[in-house]
Design an enzyme around this catalytic site. Structure first.
Site, PDB file in Angstrom:
ATOM      1  N   HIS A 293      -8.126  -9.049   2.359  1.00  0.00           N
ATOM      2  CA  HIS A 293      -7.219  -9.826   3.201  1.00  0.00           C
ATOM      3  C   HIS A 293      -7.965 -10.906   3.971  1.00  0.00           C
ATOM      4  O   HIS A 293      -7.476 -12.029   4.120  1.00  0.00           O
ATOM      5  CB  HIS A 293      -6.506  -8.903   4.192  1.00  0.00           C
ATOM      6  CG  HIS A 293      -5.314  -8.207   3.625  1.00  0.00           C
ATOM      7  ND1 HIS A 293      -4.186  -8.872   3.221  1.00  0.00           N
ATOM      8  CD2 HIS A 293      -5.073  -6.892   3.393  1.00  0.00           C
ATOM      9  CE1 HIS A 293      -3.296  -8.003   2.761  1.00  0.00           C
ATOM     10  NE2 HIS A 293      -3.815  -6.792   2.854  1.00  0.00           N
TER      11      HIS A 293
ATOM     12  N   ASP B 161      -9.277  -3.502   0.590  1.00  0.00           N
ATOM     13  CA  ASP B 161      -8.056  -4.205   0.998  1.00  0.00           C
ATOM     14  C   ASP B 161      -8.283  -5.026   2.258  1.00  0.00           C
ATOM     15  O   ASP B 161      -7.953  -6.216   2.307  1.00  0.00           O
ATOM     16  CB  ASP B 161      -6.936  -3.191   1.230  1.00  0.00           C
ATOM     17  CG  ASP B 161      -5.623  -3.850   1.627  1.00  0.00           C
ATOM     18  OD1 ASP B 161      -5.028  -4.536   0.783  1.00  0.00           O
ATOM     19  OD2 ASP B 161      -5.202  -3.681   2.787  1.00  0.00           O
TER      20      ASP B 161
ATOM     21  N   THR C  93       0.809  -1.221   0.000  1.00  0.00           N
ATOM     22  CA  THR C  93       0.000   0.000   0.000  1.00  0.00           C
ATOM     23  C   THR C  93       0.845   1.276   0.000  1.00  0.00           C
ATOM     24  O   THR C  93       0.605   2.188  -0.794  1.00  0.00           O
ATOM     25  CB  THR C  93      -0.941   0.003   1.218  1.00  0.00           C
ATOM     26  OG1 THR C  93      -1.845  -1.092   1.094  1.00  0.00           O
ATOM     27  CG2 THR C  93      -1.729   1.299   1.305  1.00  0.00           C
TER      28      THR C  93
END
Length: 536
Positions: free
Chosen positions: A298, A294, A72
Protein backbone atom coordinates in the site's frame (compact mmCIF):
# COMPACT_ATOMS: atom_id res chain seq x y z
CA UNK A 1 -8.94 -39.57 33.63
CA UNK A 2 -12.22 -40.13 31.75
CA UNK A 3 -11.28 -37.37 29.30
CA UNK A 4 -7.91 -39.06 28.69
CA UNK A 5 -9.49 -42.43 27.86
CA UNK A 6 -12.15 -40.76 25.68
CA UNK A 7 -9.44 -39.00 23.67
CA UNK A 8 -7.46 -42.25 23.41
CA UNK A 9 -10.51 -44.11 22.10
CA UNK A 10 -11.14 -41.39 19.52
CA UNK A 11 -7.55 -41.61 18.33
CA UNK A 12 -7.78 -45.39 17.98
CA UNK A 13 -11.14 -45.13 16.20
CA UNK A 14 -9.91 -42.60 13.66
CA UNK A 15 -6.49 -44.19 13.17
CA UNK A 16 -7.76 -46.59 10.54
CA UNK A 17 -9.26 -43.77 8.54
CA UNK A 18 -6.32 -41.38 8.69
CA UNK A 19 -3.19 -43.32 7.77
CA UNK A 20 -2.82 -41.47 4.47
CA UNK A 21 -3.79 -38.09 5.82
CA UNK A 22 -1.23 -35.42 6.68
CA UNK A 23 -0.53 -34.91 10.36
CA UNK A 24 -0.62 -31.16 9.88
CA UNK A 25 -2.09 -28.83 7.27
CA UNK A 26 -0.62 -25.34 7.02
CA UNK A 27 -2.60 -22.72 5.14
CA UNK A 28 -0.41 -19.74 4.20
CA UNK A 29 -2.01 -16.55 2.88
CA UNK A 30 0.36 -13.86 1.60
CA UNK A 31 -1.53 -10.58 1.75
CA UNK A 32 -1.57 -8.66 -1.58
CA UNK A 33 0.59 -11.19 -3.45
CA UNK A 34 0.15 -10.69 -7.17
CA UNK A 35 0.96 -13.74 -9.27
CA UNK A 36 3.67 -11.93 -11.21
CA UNK A 37 5.81 -11.59 -8.08
CA UNK A 38 6.68 -15.27 -8.55
CA UNK A 39 7.97 -14.85 -12.09
CA UNK A 40 9.55 -11.42 -11.56
CA UNK A 41 11.53 -12.39 -8.47
CA UNK A 42 12.04 -16.09 -9.18
CA UNK A 43 15.71 -15.84 -10.17
CA UNK A 44 16.43 -14.04 -6.89
CA UNK A 45 14.72 -16.58 -4.64
CA UNK A 46 16.75 -19.11 -2.67
CA UNK A 47 16.27 -22.86 -3.09
CA UNK A 48 14.38 -23.60 0.12
CA UNK A 49 11.43 -21.17 0.01
CA UNK A 50 9.21 -20.30 -2.95
CA UNK A 51 11.37 -22.38 -5.29
CA UNK A 52 11.00 -25.47 -3.13
CA UNK A 53 7.24 -25.03 -2.89
CA UNK A 54 6.94 -24.63 -6.67
CA UNK A 55 9.46 -27.25 -7.83
CA UNK A 56 8.41 -29.94 -5.35
CA UNK A 57 4.74 -28.95 -5.23
CA UNK A 58 1.95 -28.15 -7.67
CA UNK A 59 1.54 -24.60 -9.00
CA UNK A 60 -1.69 -23.20 -10.43
CA UNK A 61 -0.54 -20.41 -12.73
CA UNK A 62 -3.99 -19.20 -13.75
CA UNK A 63 -5.83 -18.89 -10.42
CA UNK A 64 -8.21 -15.99 -9.88
CA UNK A 65 -10.67 -14.43 -7.50
CA UNK A 66 -14.20 -14.79 -8.85
CA UNK A 67 -15.83 -11.77 -7.20
CA UNK A 68 -15.33 -8.15 -6.24
CA UNK A 69 -14.41 -6.33 -4.03
CA UNK A 70 -11.02 -8.02 -3.74
CA UNK A 71 -10.18 -7.17 -0.13
CA UNK A 72 -8.47 -8.91 2.80
CA UNK A 73 -11.54 -9.99 4.77
CA UNK A 74 -13.45 -11.48 1.83
CA UNK A 75 -10.25 -13.09 0.52
CA UNK A 76 -9.48 -14.99 3.70
CA UNK A 77 -13.14 -15.96 4.12
CA UNK A 78 -13.40 -17.24 0.54
CA UNK A 79 -10.23 -19.34 0.75
CA UNK A 80 -11.37 -21.17 3.85
CA UNK A 81 -15.12 -21.48 3.13
CA UNK A 82 -14.86 -22.39 -0.54
CA UNK A 83 -17.49 -19.86 -1.53
CA UNK A 84 -17.91 -16.17 -2.34
CA UNK A 85 -19.10 -13.14 -0.32
CA UNK A 86 -22.60 -13.60 -1.74
CA UNK A 87 -22.80 -16.72 0.42
CA UNK A 88 -20.37 -16.38 3.34
CA UNK A 89 -21.37 -12.76 3.99
CA UNK A 90 -17.95 -11.13 4.40
CA UNK A 91 -18.49 -8.53 1.68
CA UNK A 92 -15.58 -6.28 2.60
CA UNK A 93 -13.17 -5.40 5.37
CA UNK A 94 -16.01 -3.14 6.48
CA UNK A 95 -19.51 -2.38 5.31
CA UNK A 96 -22.20 0.15 6.18
CA UNK A 97 -25.00 -0.85 8.56
CA UNK A 98 -28.00 1.50 8.25
CA UNK A 99 -29.52 0.51 11.60
CA UNK A 100 -26.49 1.84 13.49
CA UNK A 101 -25.57 4.44 10.84
CA UNK A 102 -21.88 3.55 10.71
CA UNK A 103 -19.34 1.26 9.15
CA UNK A 104 -19.01 -2.19 10.68
CA UNK A 105 -15.80 -4.25 10.62
CA UNK A 106 -15.99 -7.76 9.21
CA UNK A 107 -14.74 -9.36 12.47
CA UNK A 108 -16.27 -6.83 14.86
CA UNK A 109 -17.90 -8.39 17.91
CA UNK A 110 -18.93 -5.98 20.66
CA UNK A 111 -19.70 -8.94 22.94
CA UNK A 112 -15.97 -9.76 23.05
CA UNK A 113 -13.03 -7.90 24.58
CA UNK A 114 -9.26 -7.97 24.34
CA UNK A 115 -7.14 -10.62 26.05
CA UNK A 116 -3.43 -9.93 26.45
CA UNK A 117 -3.31 -6.41 25.04
CA UNK A 118 -4.85 -2.96 25.23
CA UNK A 119 -6.71 -2.59 21.92
CA UNK A 120 -8.27 -4.37 18.97
CA UNK A 121 -9.93 -7.12 20.99
CA UNK A 122 -13.63 -6.86 20.10
CA UNK A 123 -13.07 -9.59 17.53
CA UNK A 124 -14.56 -12.92 16.49
CA UNK A 125 -15.73 -14.83 13.42
CA UNK A 126 -19.45 -14.51 14.29
CA UNK A 127 -20.15 -12.48 11.13
CA UNK A 128 -19.00 -15.36 8.91
CA UNK A 129 -22.17 -17.14 7.74
CA UNK A 130 -20.56 -20.35 6.42
CA UNK A 131 -18.41 -22.98 8.06
CA UNK A 132 -14.74 -23.11 7.13
CA UNK A 133 -12.55 -26.08 6.27
CA UNK A 134 -11.04 -25.63 9.74
CA UNK A 135 -14.53 -25.82 11.28
CA UNK A 136 -15.22 -29.03 9.40
CA UNK A 137 -11.97 -30.56 10.63
CA UNK A 138 -12.90 -29.72 14.22
CA UNK A 139 -16.39 -31.16 13.77
CA UNK A 140 -15.17 -34.35 12.09
CA UNK A 141 -12.80 -35.23 14.93
CA UNK A 142 -15.16 -34.12 17.72
CA UNK A 143 -12.97 -31.09 18.50
CA UNK A 144 -9.85 -33.16 19.20
CA UNK A 145 -8.16 -31.77 16.08
CA UNK A 146 -6.20 -28.61 16.89
CA UNK A 147 -6.77 -25.47 14.82
CA UNK A 148 -4.79 -22.27 15.36
CA UNK A 149 -4.93 -19.05 13.33
CA UNK A 150 -2.03 -16.56 13.36
CA UNK A 151 -1.79 -13.17 11.65
CA UNK A 152 -0.70 -9.59 12.01
CA UNK A 153 -4.32 -8.59 11.28
CA UNK A 154 -7.30 -9.68 13.37
CA UNK A 155 -9.32 -10.70 10.31
CA UNK A 156 -6.37 -12.70 8.97
CA UNK A 157 -6.44 -14.84 12.11
CA UNK A 158 -10.14 -14.99 13.01
CA UNK A 159 -11.69 -15.85 9.64
CA UNK A 160 -9.34 -18.71 8.62
CA UNK A 161 -9.43 -20.26 12.11
CA UNK A 162 -13.21 -20.53 11.91
CA UNK A 163 -15.89 -20.41 14.57
CA UNK A 164 -14.50 -22.66 17.30
CA UNK A 165 -10.73 -23.06 16.96
CA UNK A 166 -8.15 -24.01 19.55
CA UNK A 167 -6.89 -20.45 19.27
CA UNK A 168 -6.66 -17.32 17.12
CA UNK A 169 -3.94 -14.71 17.67
CA UNK A 170 -3.08 -11.37 16.09
CA UNK A 171 -0.86 -8.33 16.71
CA UNK A 172 -1.85 -5.47 19.00
CA UNK A 173 -0.51 -2.28 17.40
CA UNK A 174 -0.38 -0.47 20.76
CA UNK A 175 1.18 -3.00 23.13
CA UNK A 176 3.19 -4.98 20.59
CA UNK A 177 1.74 -8.22 21.99
CA UNK A 178 0.18 -11.15 20.20
CA UNK A 179 -3.37 -11.10 21.54
CA UNK A 180 -6.75 -12.79 21.31
CA UNK A 181 -10.30 -12.02 22.47
CA UNK A 182 -12.70 -13.39 25.06
CA UNK A 183 -14.60 -15.07 22.21
CA UNK A 184 -11.74 -17.59 22.09
CA UNK A 185 -10.46 -17.73 25.67
CA UNK A 186 -10.35 -15.74 28.91
CA UNK A 187 -6.58 -15.63 29.26
CA UNK A 188 -3.55 -16.20 27.09
CA UNK A 189 -1.78 -19.57 27.27
CA UNK A 190 1.45 -19.40 29.26
CA UNK A 191 3.53 -19.92 26.12
CA UNK A 192 1.96 -16.84 24.48
CA UNK A 193 2.67 -14.78 27.60
CA UNK A 194 6.27 -15.97 27.50
CA UNK A 195 6.56 -15.09 23.81
CA UNK A 196 5.22 -11.59 24.43
CA UNK A 197 7.72 -11.02 27.25
CA UNK A 198 10.54 -11.44 24.73
CA UNK A 199 9.48 -8.03 23.36
CA UNK A 200 10.41 -8.91 19.79
CA UNK A 201 8.72 -5.85 18.18
CA UNK A 202 10.95 -3.43 20.10
CA UNK A 203 14.01 -5.43 19.07
CA UNK A 204 12.98 -5.29 15.40
CA UNK A 205 12.42 -1.52 15.54
CA UNK A 206 15.84 -0.97 17.11
CA UNK A 207 17.53 -1.63 13.77
CA UNK A 208 17.33 0.09 10.41
CA UNK A 209 15.52 -1.61 7.56
CA UNK A 210 18.35 -2.05 5.07
CA UNK A 211 18.53 -3.95 1.80
CA UNK A 212 18.51 -7.71 2.33
CA UNK A 213 20.67 -8.35 -0.74
CA UNK A 214 23.19 -6.41 -2.81
CA UNK A 215 21.75 -3.38 -4.60
CA UNK A 216 22.21 -4.83 -8.10
CA UNK A 217 19.82 -7.70 -7.25
CA UNK A 218 16.85 -5.31 -7.30
CA UNK A 219 16.79 -4.73 -11.06
CA UNK A 220 13.19 -6.00 -11.25
CA UNK A 221 12.09 -2.81 -9.46
CA UNK A 222 12.05 0.87 -10.42
CA UNK A 223 14.40 3.44 -8.90
CA UNK A 224 14.38 3.41 -5.11
CA UNK A 225 13.90 7.17 -4.86
CA UNK A 226 10.74 8.03 -6.80
CA UNK A 227 7.56 10.15 -6.48
CA UNK A 228 5.13 7.22 -6.33
CA UNK A 229 5.70 6.14 -2.73
CA UNK A 230 4.58 7.21 0.76
CA UNK A 231 6.86 7.64 3.76
CA UNK A 232 6.51 5.08 6.55
CA UNK A 233 6.57 7.98 8.98
CA UNK A 234 7.37 11.68 8.56
CA UNK A 235 11.09 12.15 8.12
CA UNK A 236 11.88 8.54 7.17
CA UNK A 237 11.88 9.20 3.42
CA UNK A 238 10.94 6.73 0.71
CA UNK A 239 14.29 5.08 0.01
CA UNK A 240 16.71 2.73 1.78
CA UNK A 241 17.84 2.58 4.48
CA UNK A 242 14.69 3.21 6.55
CA UNK A 243 15.71 4.55 9.95
CA UNK A 244 13.21 2.69 12.14
CA UNK A 245 14.91 3.54 15.47
CA UNK A 246 13.76 7.16 15.02
CA UNK A 247 10.24 5.92 15.78
CA UNK A 248 10.99 2.73 17.73
CA UNK A 249 8.48 3.57 20.48
CA UNK A 250 5.68 3.52 17.90
CA UNK A 251 4.95 -0.22 17.84
CA UNK A 252 2.36 0.25 15.09
CA UNK A 253 5.24 1.09 12.73
CA UNK A 254 6.22 -2.58 12.74
CA UNK A 255 3.38 -3.48 10.38
CA UNK A 256 5.04 -1.43 7.62
CA UNK A 257 8.22 -3.49 7.82
CA UNK A 258 9.07 -7.04 6.71
CA UNK A 259 9.88 -7.92 10.31
CA UNK A 260 6.22 -8.60 11.09
CA UNK A 261 6.58 -11.61 8.80
CA UNK A 262 9.45 -12.78 11.00
CA UNK A 263 7.25 -12.28 14.06
CA UNK A 264 4.40 -14.33 12.54
CA UNK A 265 6.80 -17.10 11.52
CA UNK A 266 8.38 -17.30 14.97
CA UNK A 267 5.02 -17.24 16.74
CA UNK A 268 3.63 -19.95 14.44
CA UNK A 269 6.62 -22.20 15.08
CA UNK A 270 6.11 -21.68 18.81
CA UNK A 271 2.43 -22.60 18.45
CA UNK A 272 3.24 -25.86 16.66
CA UNK A 273 5.66 -26.89 19.41
CA UNK A 274 3.77 -25.70 22.48
CA UNK A 275 0.35 -26.91 21.30
CA UNK A 276 1.90 -30.22 20.18
CA UNK A 277 0.44 -29.97 16.71
CA UNK A 278 0.95 -32.71 14.14
CA UNK A 279 2.13 -35.35 16.58
CA UNK A 280 -0.61 -37.97 16.21
CA UNK A 281 -2.90 -39.47 13.59
CA UNK A 282 -5.60 -36.82 14.02
CA UNK A 283 -4.74 -33.99 11.59
CA UNK A 284 -4.24 -30.48 12.94
CA UNK A 285 -4.48 -27.20 11.02
CA UNK A 286 -2.34 -24.06 11.31
CA UNK A 287 -3.33 -20.93 9.39
CA UNK A 288 -0.74 -18.20 8.81
CA UNK A 289 -1.35 -14.83 7.19
CA UNK A 290 1.68 -12.74 6.25
CA UNK A 291 0.43 -9.15 6.16
CA UNK A 292 3.60 -7.04 5.85
CA UNK A 293 3.40 -7.58 2.10
CA UNK A 294 0.07 -5.73 2.07
CA UNK A 295 0.96 -2.80 4.30
CA UNK A 296 4.26 -2.26 2.48
CA UNK A 297 2.55 -2.68 -0.88
CA UNK A 298 0.00 0.00 0.00
CA UNK A 299 2.77 2.45 0.90
CA UNK A 300 5.25 1.80 -1.88
CA UNK A 301 3.47 0.05 -4.77
CA UNK A 302 4.15 -3.17 -6.72
CA UNK A 303 7.23 -1.89 -8.60
CA UNK A 304 9.09 -0.70 -5.50
CA UNK A 305 12.39 -1.90 -4.12
CA UNK A 306 10.67 -2.19 -0.73
CA UNK A 307 8.15 -4.74 -2.03
CA UNK A 308 10.87 -6.78 -3.72
CA UNK A 309 12.99 -6.70 -0.57
CA UNK A 310 10.00 -7.87 1.48
CA UNK A 311 9.47 -10.87 -0.80
CA UNK A 312 13.15 -11.82 -0.77
CA UNK A 313 13.02 -11.76 3.02
CA UNK A 314 9.73 -13.70 3.05
CA UNK A 315 11.39 -16.30 0.83
CA UNK A 316 13.98 -16.85 3.57
CA UNK A 317 11.24 -17.02 6.22
CA UNK A 318 9.42 -19.71 4.21
CA UNK A 319 12.63 -21.68 3.79
CA UNK A 320 13.25 -21.65 7.53
CA UNK A 321 9.64 -22.55 8.27
CA UNK A 322 9.63 -25.52 5.87
CA UNK A 323 12.87 -26.79 7.40
CA UNK A 324 11.25 -26.47 10.82
CA UNK A 325 8.27 -28.56 9.65
CA UNK A 326 10.64 -31.19 8.22
CA UNK A 327 12.38 -31.50 11.58
CA UNK A 328 9.30 -31.21 13.81
CA UNK A 329 6.53 -32.98 11.88
CA UNK A 330 8.62 -34.96 9.41
CA UNK A 331 9.08 -34.72 5.65
CA UNK A 332 6.02 -35.94 3.74
CA UNK A 333 3.94 -35.82 6.92
CA UNK A 334 2.38 -32.41 6.32
CA UNK A 335 0.64 -30.43 3.57
CA UNK A 336 1.15 -26.74 2.89
CA UNK A 337 -0.91 -24.58 0.60
CA UNK A 338 0.05 -21.01 -0.24
CA UNK A 339 -2.12 -18.39 -1.87
CA UNK A 340 -3.09 -14.72 -1.55
CA UNK A 341 -6.18 -12.78 -0.50
CA UNK A 342 -5.97 -10.40 -3.50
CA UNK A 343 -3.48 -8.64 -5.75
CA UNK A 344 -2.96 -4.91 -6.33
CA UNK A 345 -2.91 -2.36 -9.12
CA UNK A 346 0.15 -0.43 -10.17
CA UNK A 347 0.34 3.07 -8.74
CA UNK A 348 -2.00 5.10 -11.02
CA UNK A 349 0.35 8.10 -11.19
CA UNK A 350 3.14 5.75 -12.35
CA UNK A 351 0.81 4.26 -14.96
CA UNK A 352 -0.23 7.72 -16.18
CA UNK A 353 3.39 8.86 -16.37
CA UNK A 354 4.13 5.88 -18.61
CA UNK A 355 1.11 6.45 -20.88
CA UNK A 356 -0.86 3.55 -19.39
CA UNK A 357 -4.51 3.66 -18.24
CA UNK A 358 -4.81 4.90 -14.69
CA UNK A 359 -6.25 7.74 -12.67
CA UNK A 360 -7.85 8.96 -9.46
CA UNK A 361 -11.25 9.91 -8.15
CA UNK A 362 -12.53 11.03 -4.77
CA UNK A 363 -15.36 9.35 -2.86
CA UNK A 364 -16.17 12.60 -1.08
CA UNK A 365 -16.65 14.29 -4.44
CA UNK A 366 -18.87 11.42 -5.65
CA UNK A 367 -21.04 11.72 -2.54
CA UNK A 368 -21.45 15.49 -3.02
CA UNK A 369 -22.12 15.04 -6.73
CA UNK A 370 -24.87 12.51 -6.03
CA UNK A 371 -26.45 14.51 -3.21
CA UNK A 372 -26.56 17.61 -5.41
CA UNK A 373 -27.86 15.75 -8.46
CA UNK A 374 -30.53 13.86 -6.54
CA UNK A 375 -31.44 17.04 -4.68
CA UNK A 376 -32.23 18.83 -7.93
CA UNK A 377 -34.81 16.16 -8.81
CA UNK A 378 -36.18 14.96 -5.47
CA UNK A 379 -35.45 17.85 -3.12
CA UNK A 380 -32.47 18.84 -0.99
CA UNK A 381 -31.10 16.38 1.53
CA UNK A 382 -28.39 13.86 2.31
CA UNK A 383 -29.50 11.19 -0.12
CA UNK A 384 -26.35 9.10 0.20
CA UNK A 385 -25.72 7.41 3.55
CA UNK A 386 -22.38 5.85 2.65
CA UNK A 387 -20.04 4.88 -0.18
CA UNK A 388 -17.84 1.87 0.52
CA UNK A 389 -16.51 -1.11 -1.50
CA UNK A 390 -17.77 0.55 -4.71
CA UNK A 391 -21.28 0.27 -3.28
CA UNK A 392 -23.66 3.13 -2.60
CA UNK A 393 -26.05 2.99 0.34
CA UNK A 394 -29.07 5.24 -0.17
CA UNK A 395 -30.76 7.10 2.67
CA UNK A 396 -34.05 5.19 2.75
CA UNK A 397 -35.42 7.27 5.61
CA UNK A 398 -35.08 10.40 3.47
CA UNK A 399 -36.59 8.63 0.45
CA UNK A 400 -39.63 7.75 2.57
CA UNK A 401 -39.80 11.22 4.12
CA UNK A 402 -39.76 12.90 0.70
CA UNK A 403 -42.23 10.42 -0.75
CA UNK A 404 -39.78 9.62 -3.55
CA UNK A 405 -39.87 6.44 -5.60
CA UNK A 406 -36.90 4.22 -4.68
CA UNK A 407 -36.46 2.85 -8.21
CA UNK A 408 -36.42 6.37 -9.64
CA UNK A 409 -33.80 7.45 -7.09
CA UNK A 410 -31.69 4.46 -8.04
CA UNK A 411 -31.95 5.17 -11.76
CA UNK A 412 -30.99 8.81 -11.27
CA UNK A 413 -28.03 7.74 -9.12
CA UNK A 414 -26.86 5.40 -11.89
CA UNK A 415 -27.33 8.12 -14.50
CA UNK A 416 -25.16 10.56 -12.53
CA UNK A 417 -22.46 7.95 -11.93
CA UNK A 418 -22.29 6.95 -15.59
CA UNK A 419 -21.65 10.58 -16.47
CA UNK A 420 -18.23 10.31 -14.79
CA UNK A 421 -15.30 9.15 -16.94
CA UNK A 422 -13.81 6.98 -14.18
CA UNK A 423 -17.00 4.90 -13.75
CA UNK A 424 -17.03 1.89 -16.07
CA UNK A 425 -20.40 0.38 -15.11
CA UNK A 426 -23.14 0.98 -12.51
CA UNK A 427 -26.09 -1.25 -11.61
CA UNK A 428 -29.13 -1.51 -9.40
CA UNK A 429 -28.02 -4.13 -6.86
CA UNK A 430 -31.41 -5.87 -6.84
CA UNK A 431 -31.19 -6.49 -10.58
CA UNK A 432 -27.66 -7.84 -10.26
CA UNK A 433 -28.83 -10.30 -7.63
CA UNK A 434 -31.74 -11.62 -9.70
CA UNK A 435 -30.25 -12.00 -13.18
CA UNK A 436 -28.11 -14.74 -14.71
CA UNK A 437 -24.98 -13.30 -16.30
CA UNK A 438 -22.41 -14.63 -18.77
CA UNK A 439 -20.12 -11.59 -18.69
CA UNK A 440 -17.23 -12.48 -16.31
CA UNK A 441 -17.13 -8.96 -14.87
CA UNK A 442 -20.83 -9.03 -13.99
CA UNK A 443 -20.49 -12.51 -12.50
CA UNK A 444 -17.79 -11.15 -10.18
CA UNK A 445 -20.06 -8.28 -9.22
CA UNK A 446 -22.89 -10.72 -8.49
CA UNK A 447 -20.64 -13.04 -6.46
CA UNK A 448 -19.70 -10.10 -4.23
CA UNK A 449 -23.28 -9.02 -3.52
CA UNK A 450 -24.98 -10.19 -0.33
CA UNK A 451 -28.65 -9.30 -0.05
CA UNK A 452 -28.72 -8.07 3.56
CA UNK A 453 -25.32 -6.36 3.81
CA UNK A 454 -24.52 -4.86 0.42
CA UNK A 455 -25.47 -1.43 -0.87
CA UNK A 456 -28.24 -0.32 -3.23
CA UNK A 457 -26.03 0.58 -6.20
CA UNK A 458 -22.97 -1.36 -7.33
CA UNK A 459 -20.42 0.25 -9.61
CA UNK A 460 -17.11 -0.61 -11.26
CA UNK A 461 -14.30 1.87 -11.84
CA UNK A 462 -12.14 2.01 -14.94
CA UNK A 463 -8.88 0.00 -14.70
CA UNK A 464 -6.16 1.30 -12.34
CA UNK A 465 -8.37 4.05 -10.94
CA UNK A 466 -8.15 4.64 -7.18
CA UNK A 467 -9.78 6.82 -4.56
CA UNK A 468 -7.28 9.61 -3.81
CA UNK A 469 -8.63 10.59 -0.40
CA UNK A 470 -5.47 9.13 1.17
CA UNK A 471 -3.04 10.58 -1.39
CA UNK A 472 -1.63 9.85 -4.82
CA UNK A 473 1.23 7.61 -3.80
CA UNK A 474 1.10 3.90 -3.13
CA UNK A 475 -1.60 1.50 -4.25
CA UNK A 476 -4.84 -0.27 -3.33
CA UNK A 477 -7.03 -3.19 -4.40
CA UNK A 478 -10.73 -4.07 -4.69
CA UNK A 479 -11.46 -4.29 -8.43
CA UNK A 480 -12.57 -7.20 -10.66
CA UNK A 481 -9.55 -6.71 -12.94
CA UNK A 482 -6.74 -9.24 -13.33
CA UNK A 483 -4.15 -7.23 -11.41
CA UNK A 484 -6.38 -7.70 -8.34
CA UNK A 485 -7.73 -11.20 -9.07
CA UNK A 486 -4.70 -13.12 -10.40
CA UNK A 487 -2.93 -14.83 -7.52
CA UNK A 488 -0.86 -18.02 -7.02
CA UNK A 489 -2.18 -21.28 -5.62
CA UNK A 490 0.50 -23.76 -4.57
CA UNK A 491 0.04 -27.15 -2.90
CA UNK A 492 3.05 -28.90 -1.40
CA UNK A 493 3.79 -31.90 0.81
CA UNK A 494 2.35 -35.30 1.58
CA UNK A 495 0.81 -36.93 -1.49
CA UNK A 496 1.29 -33.87 -3.73
CA UNK A 497 3.02 -34.67 -7.02
CA UNK A 498 5.11 -31.90 -8.62
CA UNK A 499 3.54 -30.11 -11.56
CA UNK A 500 2.09 -26.96 -13.05
CA UNK A 501 -1.02 -26.06 -14.99
CA UNK A 502 -2.49 -23.03 -16.74
CA UNK A 503 -6.03 -24.40 -16.37
CA UNK A 504 -8.30 -21.63 -15.02
CA UNK A 505 -9.17 -22.23 -11.37
CA UNK A 506 -10.79 -20.14 -8.65
CA UNK A 507 -9.84 -19.27 -5.11
CA UNK A 508 -12.98 -21.08 -3.95
CA UNK A 509 -11.44 -24.37 -5.14
CA UNK A 510 -8.95 -24.51 -2.24
CA UNK A 511 -11.35 -25.51 0.56
CA UNK A 512 -13.06 -28.39 -1.30
CA UNK A 513 -9.62 -29.65 -2.32
CA UNK A 514 -8.63 -29.79 1.33
CA UNK A 515 -11.88 -31.57 2.17
CA UNK A 516 -10.98 -34.28 -0.33
CA UNK A 517 -7.36 -34.51 0.87
CA UNK A 518 -8.52 -34.86 4.48
CA UNK A 519 -11.57 -36.95 3.55
CA UNK A 520 -13.89 -34.78 5.64
CA UNK A 521 -17.09 -32.84 4.97
CA UNK A 522 -17.15 -29.84 2.68
CA UNK A 523 -17.69 -26.43 4.29
CA UNK A 524 -21.42 -25.71 4.52
CA UNK A 525 -21.69 -23.27 1.58
CA UNK A 526 -18.75 -24.47 -0.50
CA UNK A 527 -19.40 -24.27 -4.24
CA UNK A 528 -15.85 -24.55 -5.55
CA UNK A 529 -14.45 -27.69 -7.15
CA UNK A 530 -11.55 -29.88 -5.97
CA UNK A 531 -8.34 -29.23 -7.90
CA UNK A 532 -8.40 -32.45 -9.89
CA UNK A 533 -4.70 -32.48 -10.80
CA UNK A 534 -3.82 -33.26 -7.18
CA UNK A 535 -5.83 -36.49 -7.30
CA UNK A 536 -4.76 -37.86 -10.68
Amino acid sequence: MKKFFFTLLLMLFFRGFSQEKPKLVVGIVVDQMRYDYISRYYSDFEDGGFKRLIEEGFLYRNAHYNYMPTKTGPGHASIFTGTTPARHGIIGNDWFVPSINRRFNCVEDTASSVVGGVSNGAVSSRNLKATTITDELRLYYNFTSKVIGVSLKDRGAALPAGHNPTGAYWYDLQSGNMITSTYYRDELPSWVDAFNKENRPSAFLSNKWELFRDEEVYNESIEDENPYEQELRKGLGVSFPHDLPKHKKDLSLLKYTPFTNTLIKEFSMKAVVEEEMGLDSIPDFLTMSFSATDDIGHRFGPRSVEVQDTYLRLDRELSEFLSFLDDTIGKNEYVVFLSADHGATDVPSYMYKNKMPGGYHNNGFIKSLLNDGLGEVFGEGKWISSIINEQIYLNHELISEKGANTDEVKQKTIEILMGEDYVYEAFDANLVAKRMFTDPLLIKLQNGYENKRSGDILYVLTPSDLNDSWGRQGTDHRSPYTYDTHIPIIFFGKGIKPGKTVRPVSITDIAPTLSMLLDISLPSMSNGQPLKELFE
